[in-house]
Design a protein around this motif. Structure first.
Motif, PDB file in Angstrom:
ATOM      1  N   TYR A 186       0.837  -1.208   0.000  1.00 23.15           N
ATOM      2  CA  TYR A 186       0.000   0.000   0.000  1.00 23.15           C
ATOM      3  C   TYR A 186       0.870   1.255   0.000  1.00 23.15           C
ATOM      4  CZ  TYR A 186      -3.875  -3.147   1.336  1.00 23.15           C
ATOM      5  OH  TYR A 186      -4.811  -4.140   1.390  1.00 23.15           O
ATOM      6  N   GLY A 187       2.080   1.074   0.449  1.00 22.34           N
ATOM      7  CA  GLY A 187       3.069   2.141   0.365  1.00 22.34           C
ATOM      8  C   GLY A 187       4.325   1.533  -0.236  1.00 22.34           C
ATOM      9  N   GLY A 188       5.457   2.117   0.036  1.00 23.82           N
ATOM     10  CA  GLY A 188       6.710   1.531  -0.426  1.00 23.82           C
ATOM     11  C   GLY A 188       7.451   0.956   0.764  1.00 23.82           C
ATOM     12  N   THR A 189       7.647  -0.357   0.751  1.00 26.67           N
ATOM     13  CA  THR A 189       8.349  -1.002   1.862  1.00 26.67           C
ATOM     14  C   THR A 189       9.723  -1.428   1.383  1.00 26.67           C
ATOM     15  OG1 THR A 189       6.244  -1.801   2.740  1.00 26.67           O
ATOM     16  CG2 THR A 189       8.240  -2.851   3.574  1.00 26.67           C
ATOM     17  N   PRO A 190      10.784  -0.800   1.864  1.00 23.09           N
ATOM     18  CA  PRO A 190      12.136  -1.134   1.390  1.00 23.09           C
ATOM     19  C   PRO A 190      12.462  -2.612   1.577  1.00 23.09           C
ATOM     20  CG  PRO A 190      12.168   0.832   2.767  1.00 23.09           C
ATOM     21  CD  PRO A 190      10.791   0.259   2.885  1.00 23.09           C
ATOM     22  N   GLY A 191      13.149  -3.170   0.596  1.00 26.34           N
ATOM     23  CA  GLY A 191      13.568  -4.571   0.704  1.00 26.34           C
ATOM     24  C   GLY A 191      12.482  -5.570   0.368  1.00 26.34           C
ATOM     25  N   GLN A 192      11.339  -5.057  -0.101  1.00 25.34           N
ATOM     26  CA  GLN A 192      10.192  -5.939  -0.325  1.00 25.34           C
ATOM     27  C   GLN A 192       9.606  -5.786  -1.737  1.00 25.34           C
ATOM     28  OE1 GLN A 192       8.349  -8.057   2.605  1.00 25.34           O
ATOM     29  NE2 GLN A 192      10.531  -8.229   2.181  1.00 25.34           N
ATOM     30  N   VAL A 193      10.432  -5.398  -2.708  1.00 25.02           N
ATOM     31  CA  VAL A 193       9.860  -5.145  -4.033  1.00 25.02           C
ATOM     32  C   VAL A 193       9.216  -6.403  -4.605  1.00 25.02           C
ATOM     33  CG1 VAL A 193      11.977  -5.575  -5.394  1.00 25.02           C
ATOM     34  CG2 VAL A 193      10.257  -3.956  -6.220  1.00 25.02           C
ATOM     35  N   HIS A 194       9.848  -7.548  -4.376  1.00 22.56           N
ATOM     36  CA  HIS A 194       9.336  -8.818  -4.889  1.00 22.56           C
ATOM     37  C   HIS A 194       8.023  -9.196  -4.201  1.00 22.56           C
ATOM     38  CE1 HIS A 194      11.948  -9.088  -1.523  1.00 22.56           C
ATOM     39  NE2 HIS A 194      12.081 -10.404  -1.483  1.00 22.56           N
ATOM     40  N   VAL A 195       7.971  -8.990  -2.890  1.00 20.06           N
ATOM     41  CA  VAL A 195       6.773  -9.362  -2.132  1.00 20.06           C
ATOM     42  C   VAL A 195       5.635  -8.388  -2.426  1.00 20.06           C
ATOM     43  CG1 VAL A 195       5.873  -9.888   0.151  1.00 20.06           C
ATOM     44  CG2 VAL A 195       8.294 -10.257  -0.345  1.00 20.06           C
ATOM     45  N   ALA A 196       5.978  -7.105  -2.545  1.00 21.40           N
ATOM     46  CA  ALA A 196       4.948  -6.110  -2.861  1.00 21.40           C
ATOM     47  C   ALA A 196       4.311  -6.430  -4.209  1.00 21.40           C
ATOM     48  CB  ALA A 196       5.564  -4.713  -2.875  1.00 21.40           C
ATOM     49  N   ALA A 197       5.132  -6.765  -5.198  1.00 20.59           N
ATOM     50  CA  ALA A 197       4.592  -7.105  -6.516  1.00 20.59           C
ATOM     51  C   ALA A 197       3.728  -8.359  -6.434  1.00 20.59           C
ATOM     52  CB  ALA A 197       5.740  -7.308  -7.508  1.00 20.59           C
ATOM     53  N   ALA A 198       4.184  -9.318  -5.641  1.00 21.86           N
ATOM     54  CA  ALA A 198       3.446 -10.590  -5.526  1.00 21.86           C
ATOM     55  C   ALA A 198       2.105 -10.393  -4.828  1.00 21.86           C
ATOM     56  CB  ALA A 198       4.299 -11.605  -4.767  1.00 21.86           C
ATOM     57  N   LYS A 199       2.100  -9.628  -3.759  1.00 23.23           N
ATOM     58  CA  LYS A 199       0.844  -9.439  -3.024  1.00 23.23           C
ATOM     59  C   LYS A 199      -0.120  -8.552  -3.815  1.00 23.23           C
ATOM     60  CE  LYS A 199       1.755 -11.903   0.713  1.00 23.23           C
ATOM     61  NZ  LYS A 199       1.123 -13.228   0.907  1.00 23.23           N
ATOM     62  N   ALA A 200       0.406  -7.594  -4.588  1.00 23.56           N
ATOM     63  CA  ALA A 200      -0.467  -6.804  -5.458  1.00 23.56           C
ATOM     64  C   ALA A 200      -1.143  -7.722  -6.471  1.00 23.56           C
ATOM     65  CB  ALA A 200       0.335  -5.714  -6.163  1.00 23.56           C
ATOM     66  N   ALA A 201      -0.406  -8.698  -6.953  1.00 23.09           N
ATOM     67  CA  ALA A 201      -0.990  -9.661  -7.894  1.00 23.09           C
ATOM     68  C   ALA A 201      -2.056 -10.514  -7.206  1.00 23.09           C
ATOM     69  CB  ALA A 201       0.110 -10.556  -8.478  1.00 23.09           C
ATOM     70  N   VAL A 202      -1.809 -10.898  -5.972  1.00 17.34           N
ATOM     71  CA  VAL A 202      -2.811 -11.677  -5.223  1.00 17.34           C
ATOM     72  C   VAL A 202      -4.092 -10.853  -5.064  1.00 17.34           C
ATOM     73  CG1 VAL A 202      -3.351 -12.671  -2.953  1.00 17.34           C
ATOM     74  CG2 VAL A 202      -1.121 -13.129  -4.020  1.00 17.34           C
ATOM     75  N   ASP A 203      -3.943  -9.559  -4.777  1.00 18.83           N
ATOM     76  CA  ASP A 203      -5.126  -8.706  -4.651  1.00 18.83           C
ATOM     77  C   ASP A 203      -5.882  -8.629  -5.976  1.00 18.83           C
ATOM     78  OD1 ASP A 203      -4.222  -8.303  -2.097  1.00 18.83           O
ATOM     79  OD2 ASP A 203      -3.756  -6.171  -2.342  1.00 18.83           O
ATOM     80  N   ALA A 204      -5.140  -8.516  -7.068  1.00 27.35           N
ATOM     81  CA  ALA A 204      -5.782  -8.443  -8.386  1.00 27.35           C
ATOM     82  C   ALA A 204      -6.505  -9.747  -8.715  1.00 27.35           C
ATOM     83  CB  ALA A 204      -4.734  -8.122  -9.456  1.00 27.35           C
ATOM     84  N   LEU A 205      -5.887 -10.871  -8.388  1.00 30.97           N
ATOM     85  CA  LEU A 205      -6.549 -12.171  -8.582  1.00 30.97           C
ATOM     86  C   LEU A 205      -7.841 -12.231  -7.780  1.00 30.97           C
ATOM     87  CD1 LEU A 205      -3.571 -14.681  -8.192  1.00 30.97           C
ATOM     88  CD2 LEU A 205      -5.106 -14.565 -10.131  1.00 30.97           C
ATOM     89  N   THR A 206      -7.771 -11.741  -6.548  1.00 32.44           N
ATOM     90  CA  THR A 206      -8.940 -11.792  -5.659  1.00 32.44           C
ATOM     91  C   THR A 206     -10.110 -11.048  -6.285  1.00 32.44           C
ATOM     92  OG1 THR A 206      -7.461 -11.851  -3.745  1.00 32.44           O
ATOM     93  CG2 THR A 206      -9.758 -11.212  -3.334  1.00 32.44           C
ATOM     94  N   ARG A 207      -9.842  -9.849  -6.744  1.00 36.70           N
ATOM     95  CA  ARG A 207     -10.935  -9.030  -7.280  1.00 36.70           C
ATOM     96  C   ARG A 207     -11.462  -9.597  -8.595  1.00 36.70           C
ATOM     97  NH1 ARG A 207      -7.504  -4.332  -5.381  1.00 36.70           N
ATOM     98  NH2 ARG A 207      -8.574  -3.548  -3.541  1.00 36.70           N
ATOM     99  N   THR A 208     -10.556 -10.043  -9.433  1.00 39.10           N
ATOM    100  CA  THR A 208     -10.979 -10.528 -10.747  1.00 39.10           C
ATOM    101  C   THR A 208     -11.789 -11.806 -10.631  1.00 39.10           C
ATOM    102  OG1 THR A 208      -8.976  -9.562 -11.684  1.00 39.10           O
ATOM    103  CG2 THR A 208     -10.140 -11.186 -13.040  1.00 39.10           C
ATOM    104  N   LEU A 209     -11.285 -12.745  -9.846  1.00 36.00           N
ATOM    105  CA  LEU A 209     -11.994 -14.027  -9.720  1.00 36.00           C
ATOM    106  C   LEU A 209     -13.319 -13.851  -8.992  1.00 36.00           C
ATOM    107  CD1 LEU A 209      -9.022 -16.463  -8.947  1.00 36.00           C
ATOM    108  CD2 LEU A 209     -10.077 -15.896 -11.160  1.00 36.00           C
ATOM    109  N   ALA A 210     -13.366 -12.888  -8.071  1.00 40.96           N
ATOM    110  CA  ALA A 210     -14.622 -12.630  -7.355  1.00 40.96           C
ATOM    111  C   ALA A 210     -15.722 -12.259  -8.342  1.00 40.96           C
ATOM    112  CB  ALA A 210     -14.427 -11.515  -6.335  1.00 40.96           C
ATOM    113  N   VAL A 211     -15.368 -11.428  -9.330  1.00 45.58           N
ATOM    114  CA  VAL A 211     -16.364 -10.983 -10.312  1.00 45.58           C
ATOM    115  C   VAL A 211     -16.677 -12.107 -11.299  1.00 45.58           C
ATOM    116  CG1 VAL A 211     -16.743  -9.355 -12.212  1.00 45.58           C
ATOM    117  CG2 VAL A 211     -15.739  -8.557 -10.054  1.00 45.58           C
TER     118      VAL A 211
END
Ligand code: HXC
Length: 269
Positions: free
Chosen positions: A152-177
């Motif tokens: 939700y912000g920028g967390t240093p050292g977590q670029v890989h995890v931030a990208a991965a969790k953003a993708a999980v959120d996108a999957l959640t919303r898309t599959l829900a619909v």
């Protein structure tokens, strides 16, 4: 004492990835406690056997340990098929397995970035796809993804995890619909720092935990029980109007903008 009825999930069946330890183990234990038979999936048999035995002994429900790497679609398909065969149905899939380590972005290798994307994002997709095809599309059910707030912000050292969790959120919303009309609810829990977990040991060891505790509006870290109770609520009929929701459980920490986790690769909180 519990606020939930003991027979809340009687006759239901659930599969939880990363179910041998931490939050996943907590959710598996709670679903069994409230009546469900469960399958717990992990790469490591040693993480599963003890958890499965103790969940079964404590609850009287079935708890199947299943070895599978969520990155491997064939292994995921097999685990889903076996769970359905042995438990007779599959009402809930909890995509909890995740990978994480702290690494400055400039030092992160392509494989390091890809590995976390593969576990979190592709793993969630592999499992959701397998469960949909094998059971959910004909019977309905629920998928609950375990996400985070660090993107939700920028967390240093977590670029890989931030990208991965953003993708999980996108999957959640898309599959829900896309799958909602078939009686499938897809939701996520986005948690902040949780004490007692492997993630906590990796991300905020020692004094960093104290910094985060002080930065939280409620002056404490999350607990595994916080996430378990929210998962039980979402999966119960009390959550029946939730679909595509990403429920934040972090004591309000992300609202403060102080998401730095205290990691040593950049600005700290
Ligand atoms: C830099 C690293 C690294 C590190 C691994 N890599 N650890 N790079 N710093 N500390 C790189 C490796 O060098 C390699 O790239 C690539 O990542 C794959 O590493 P492997 O060890 O081969 O991968 P694997 O054995 O598959 O293990 C996956 C893992 C590991 C993610 C790296 O840490 C793991 O198994 N984690 C599972 C448990 C876990 O992380 N739990 C915490 C989840 S916490 P090269 O280029 O060298 O080949 C969580 C909460 C988030 O998700 C929210 C918190 C608030």
């Amino acid at each position: 004492m519990s606020v939930f009825r003991n027979d809340l999930f009687l006759g239901r069946a659930a599969l939880i990835t990363g179910g041998g330890t931490g939050i996943g183990r907590g959710i598996a234990g709670a679903l069994a406690r409230y009546g469900a038979n469960v399958a717990i999936v992990s790469r490591k048999l040693e993480n599963l056997v003890g958890a499965a035995e103790s969940i079964a002994a404590a609850t009287g429900r079935r708890c199947l340990p299943m070895v599978a790497d969520v990155r491997q679609p064939e292994a995921v398909d097999s685990a889903v098929n076996r769970a359905i065969q042995e438990l007779g149905r599959l009402d809930f899939v909890v995509n909890n397995a995740a990978g994480n380590f702290v690494c400055p972005s400039a030092e992160l290798s392509p494989n390091g970035f890809g590995t976390v994307l593969d576990i979190d994002a592709k793993g969630t997709w592999n499992m959701s796809r397998a469960a949909y095809r094998a059971w959910l599309k004909d019977h309905g059910g629920q998928i609950l993804n375990i996400s985070a707030t660090l993107h939700y912000g920028g967390t240093p050292g977590q670029v890989h995890v931030a990208a991965a969790k953003a993708a999980v959120d996108a999957l959640t919303r898309t599959l829900a619909v896309e799958w909602g009309p078939q009686g499938i609810r897809v939701n996520a829990i986005a948690h902040g720092p949780i004490g007692q977990t492997e993630g906590a040991r990796r991300l905020f060891p020692g004094a960093a935990a104290d910094q985060l505790r002080a930065a939280s509006p409620i002056r404490r870290l999350g607990t595994i029980d916080d996430i378990v109770n929210l998962a039980v609520f979402v999966l119960s009929d009390a959550g029946s109007n939730l679909n595509g929701a990403i429920l934040v459980s972090d004591g309000g920490l992300c609202l403060t903008g102080r998401l730095g986790l205290g990691v040593e690769v950049g600005p700290t909180i």
